[in-house]
Design a protein around this motif. Sequence first.
Motif, PDB file in Angstrom:
ATOM      1  N   GLY A  94       0.833  -1.190   0.000  1.00 25.27           N
ATOM      2  CA  GLY A  94       0.000   0.000   0.000  1.00 25.27           C
ATOM      3  C   GLY A  94       0.870   1.243   0.000  1.00 25.27           C
ATOM      4  N   ASP A  95       0.302   2.355  -0.372  1.00 23.48           N
ATOM      5  CA  ASP A  95       1.045   3.620  -0.408  1.00 23.48           C
ATOM      6  C   ASP A  95       1.098   4.182   1.014  1.00 23.48           C
ATOM      7  OD1 ASP A  95       2.296   5.942  -1.102  1.00 23.48           O
ATOM      8  OD2 ASP A  95       0.929   6.452  -2.739  1.00 23.48           O
ATOM      9  N   VAL A  96       1.945   3.546   1.852  1.00 22.95           N
ATOM     10  CA  VAL A  96       1.953   3.873   3.280  1.00 22.95           C
ATOM     11  C   VAL A  96       2.575   5.235   3.567  1.00 22.95           C
ATOM     12  CG1 VAL A  96       1.879   1.481   4.090  1.00 22.95           C
ATOM     13  CG2 VAL A  96       4.091   2.549   3.595  1.00 22.95           C
ATOM     14  N   ALA A  97       3.431   5.719   2.680  1.00 25.67           N
ATOM     15  CA  ALA A  97       4.018   7.042   2.901  1.00 25.67           C
ATOM     16  C   ALA A  97       2.919   8.107   2.931  1.00 25.67           C
ATOM     17  CB  ALA A  97       5.040   7.356   1.812  1.00 25.67           C
ATOM     18  N   ALA A  98       1.970   8.000   2.007  1.00 26.19           N
ATOM     19  CA  ALA A  98       0.855   8.948   1.973  1.00 26.19           C
ATOM     20  C   ALA A  98       0.012   8.834   3.238  1.00 26.19           C
ATOM     21  CB  ALA A  98      -0.007   8.685   0.734  1.00 26.19           C
ATOM     22  N   LEU A  99      -0.165   7.599   3.742  1.00 28.23           N
ATOM     23  CA  LEU A  99      -0.954   7.400   4.949  1.00 28.23           C
ATOM     24  C   LEU A  99      -0.262   7.997   6.166  1.00 28.23           C
ATOM     25  CD1 LEU A  99      -2.140   3.697   4.429  1.00 28.23           C
ATOM     26  CD2 LEU A  99      -3.394   5.793   3.919  1.00 28.23           C
ATOM     27  N   ALA A 100       1.054   7.828   6.252  1.00 30.42           N
ATOM     28  CA  ALA A 100       1.803   8.369   7.390  1.00 30.42           C
ATOM     29  C   ALA A 100       1.688   9.890   7.442  1.00 30.42           C
ATOM     30  CB  ALA A 100       3.264   7.941   7.301  1.00 30.42           C
ATOM     31  N   LEU A 101       1.824  10.539   6.290  1.00 33.25           N
ATOM     32  CA  LEU A 101       1.699  11.996   6.236  1.00 33.25           C
ATOM     33  C   LEU A 101       0.290  12.431   6.621  1.00 33.25           C
ATOM     34  CD1 LEU A 101       3.702  12.729   2.956  1.00 33.25           C
ATOM     35  CD2 LEU A 101       4.442  13.143   5.316  1.00 33.25           C
ATOM     36  N   GLN A 102      -0.681  11.628   6.200  1.00 35.80           N
ATOM     37  CA  GLN A 102      -2.078  11.917   6.520  1.00 35.80           C
ATOM     38  C   GLN A 102      -2.320  11.806   8.023  1.00 35.80           C
ATOM     39  OE1 GLN A 102      -5.484  10.859   3.592  1.00 35.80           O
ATOM     40  NE2 GLN A 102      -5.275   9.106   4.946  1.00 35.80           N
ATOM     41  N   ASN A 103      -1.711  10.788   8.648  1.00 36.71           N
ATOM     42  CA  ASN A 103      -1.905  10.566  10.090  1.00 36.71           C
ATOM     43  C   ASN A 103      -1.394  11.728  10.930  1.00 36.71           C
ATOM     44  OD1 ASN A 103      -2.996   8.117   9.506  1.00 36.71           O
ATOM     45  ND2 ASN A 103      -1.407   6.880  10.450  1.00 36.71           N
ATOM     46  N   GLU A 104      -0.384  12.400  10.426  1.00 35.57           N
ATOM     47  CA  GLU A 104       0.198  13.517  11.179  1.00 35.57           C
ATOM     48  C   GLU A 104      -0.767  14.695  11.296  1.00 35.57           C
ATOM     49  OE1 GLU A 104       4.921  13.457  11.028  1.00 35.57           O
ATOM     50  OE2 GLU A 104       4.058  13.889   9.058  1.00 35.57           O
ATOM     51  N   LYS A 105      -1.843  14.660  10.548  1.00 31.99           N
ATOM     52  CA  LYS A 105      -2.830  15.746  10.599  1.00 31.99           C
ATOM     53  C   LYS A 105      -3.806  15.596  11.763  1.00 31.99           C
ATOM     54  CE  LYS A 105      -2.581  16.434   5.583  1.00 31.99           C
ATOM     55  NZ  LYS A 105      -3.314  16.379   4.289  1.00 31.99           N
ATOM     56  N   GLY A 106      -3.654  14.479  12.506  1.00 26.86           N
ATOM     57  CA  GLY A 106      -4.498  14.310  13.676  1.00 26.86           C
ATOM     58  C   GLY A 106      -5.623  13.316  13.480  1.00 26.86           C
ATOM     59  N   ILE A 107      -6.671  13.456  14.280  1.00 28.42           N
ATOM     60  CA  ILE A 107      -7.752  12.463  14.315  1.00 28.42           C
ATOM     61  C   ILE A 107      -8.407  12.284  12.950  1.00 28.42           C
ATOM     62  CG2 ILE A 107     -10.031  11.954  15.279  1.00 28.42           C
ATOM     63  CD1 ILE A 107      -9.119  13.318  17.861  1.00 28.42           C
ATOM     64  N   GLU A 108      -8.679  13.383  12.245  1.00 25.92           N
ATOM     65  CA  GLU A 108      -9.325  13.274  10.930  1.00 25.92           C
ATOM     66  C   GLU A 108      -8.436  12.547   9.934  1.00 25.92           C
ATOM     67  OE1 GLU A 108     -12.460  13.952   9.993  1.00 25.92           O
ATOM     68  OE2 GLU A 108     -12.709  14.229  12.155  1.00 25.92           O
ATOM     69  N   GLY A 109      -7.133  12.817   9.978  1.00 23.67           N
ATOM     70  CA  GLY A 109      -6.207  12.127   9.093  1.00 23.67           C
ATOM     71  C   GLY A 109      -6.122  10.647   9.416  1.00 23.67           C
ATOM     72  N   GLN A 110      -6.121  10.322  10.690  1.00 25.29           N
ATOM     73  CA  GLN A 110      -6.072   8.920  11.107  1.00 25.29           C
ATOM     74  C   GLN A 110      -7.333   8.181  10.673  1.00 25.29           C
ATOM     75  OE1 GLN A 110      -5.476   9.410  15.305  1.00 25.29           O
ATOM     76  NE2 GLN A 110      -3.430  10.295  15.033  1.00 25.29           N
ATOM     77  N   LYS A 111      -8.452   8.870  10.759  1.00 25.93           N
ATOM     78  CA  LYS A 111      -9.710   8.251  10.318  1.00 25.93           C
ATOM     79  C   LYS A 111      -9.693   8.017   8.806  1.00 25.93           C
ATOM     80  CE  LYS A 111     -14.738   8.727  10.421  1.00 25.93           C
ATOM     81  NZ  LYS A 111     -14.855   8.298   9.005  1.00 25.93           N
ATOM     82  N   ALA A 112      -9.143   8.968   8.053  1.00 23.73           N
ATOM     83  CA  ALA A 112      -9.060   8.815   6.599  1.00 23.73           C
ATOM     84  C   ALA A 112      -8.161   7.627   6.239  1.00 23.73           C
ATOM     85  CB  ALA A 112      -8.535  10.097   5.965  1.00 23.73           C
ATOM     86  N   SER A 113      -7.066   7.460   6.979  1.00 21.25           N
ATOM     87  CA  SER A 113      -6.177   6.322   6.735  1.00 21.25           C
ATOM     88  C   SER A 113      -6.888   5.004   7.043  1.00 21.25           C
ATOM     89  CB  SER A 113      -4.911   6.443   7.593  1.00 21.25           C
ATOM     90  OG  SER A 113      -4.141   7.559   7.205  1.00 21.25           O
ATOM     91  N   THR A 114      -7.634   4.992   8.140  1.00 25.52           N
ATOM     92  CA  THR A 114      -8.402   3.795   8.502  1.00 25.52           C
ATOM     93  C   THR A 114      -9.429   3.479   7.426  1.00 25.52           C
ATOM     94  OG1 THR A 114      -8.108   4.279  10.852  1.00 25.52           O
ATOM     95  CG2 THR A 114      -9.895   2.781  10.266  1.00 25.52           C
ATOM     96  N   ASP A 115     -10.036   4.511   6.863  1.00 30.25           N
ATOM     97  CA  ASP A 115     -11.016   4.314   5.784  1.00 30.25           C
ATOM     98  C   ASP A 115     -10.360   3.678   4.560  1.00 30.25           C
ATOM     99  OD1 ASP A 115     -13.003   5.365   7.347  1.00 30.25           O
ATOM    100  OD2 ASP A 115     -12.970   7.354   6.401  1.00 30.25           O
TER     101      ASP A 115
END
Length: 470
Positions: A94-115
């Motif tokens: 998976g494109d985990v680099a994009a997910l890691a950057l997304q997670n740094e944005k906080g709860i909303e980013g973590q939820k988007a990664s989970t989605d």
Amino acid sequence: MPLRAKVTNPAFRAPMSTASDIPTELPGDEPDDVLFNSVYGLRSVELNRPKKLNSLNGSMVRKIVPRLKEWEKSQLANIVLISGAGSKALCAGGDVAALALQNEKGIEGQKASTDFFGLEYRLDHLIATYSKPVISFMDGITMGGGVGLSMHAPFRIATERTVFAMPETTIGFFPDVGGSFFLPRLDGETGAYLALTSERLNGVQALYSGIATHYLHSSALSSVSQRLAELVFPDHMDLPERLDIVNKTMAEFSLGLPSTQEEPILLAANLRAAIDRCFRFDTVEEIFKALENETEQKEWAQKTLETLSIRSPTSLKVTLRQLRLGKTWSITETFQREHSIAANFMRHPDFVEGVKARLMSKPARQAQWQPATLQEVSQETVDAFFSIPKGETRLPLLSEGDYNRYPHERFGLPSEAEIEKFVRADGVSQKKTVQEFVQRYKQKEGVQEKVTEVLARRTAQGPQGLLWQE
């Protein structure tokens, strides 16, 4: 050490919801990151991000799922083929680099990664329960997300270029995409070893270990595709019969396996015995202790200890628990539970740290895990990964199909458990046992080599025939 019952969450025993909308493309999704083609009865899915080793992202999944659902209803579509553009990879993950950057944005980013993981797992489950033959060309690097697109298909074709691995513990994650299902069902402790160490299997080793069902030379793949397109199935023919025809077709294109002198079975003989001996425990601490006390394969044990010592302690403990519990999960429960585990990892600091250290830092550096030691990862911390937050429900899937064993196991090599059952029941000679399995598997390449290795490692000759050794 027994597993604690509290990790079984009652929410997972509720009736499964299948009221899940089919995903559609979103504005901003990349054009042409997946190529689709139709030739007679063959429908092909080609991952088309060769510069990124065809790493999987949401844009690709949103294109693939609707096509699979469309083809499932079409009487003109007979077979689905999954492959990757270029010669380097089916899909490196998976494109985990994009997910890691997304997670740094906080709860909303973590939820988007989970989605995203929810989207990916729904695709994997759809493949696992698909009503038509699915074939995956595991040509080149096949890791993480690429494994999810492959392992649940009835036909998984390894080539001389195949590089298989589940490297998630190196980035503070866990072997997902159905790893909870297929890894514990591999022979002995092979699955635990591959999951915890991220050991790579190259070429024909993917066949011997049970990851691939067939081994073909990469030069034959285009001819295989053409032949598959020509197959015609009568309307009344059921799925098992169609799968049998595809299986026979694969055999037509084999150029033979590399000799075991040239490429001996990797996870075999004394090494395999050591793997089973050291990785049979239910706690990571006990595995470490067994490796420290290993005398017969001392060099391997030391190297394995060094490997495990730089992995995320949280990932190691969660992964081992996942594999032990996953032995009893159905394919549906597997993806729903993994979605919950993934959500917990998106909230954990190790994932962002692991991805940045391993994949985004130039050169790569050693990650600073939190917690830093196994002793600091409590039982309660591990338990929390297997619970779902109050108010949240299980991942809705796109198919009602479910099972506890792959219905297409017969297309790979015989399992060690199957060989053991035959030996214990019949106790005949090694020669007759090998002959029985070669005949049972219709002269399939690799059967003789695998059965011979298992018998050499696990049996002794008694007065009445072979005796299985505990």
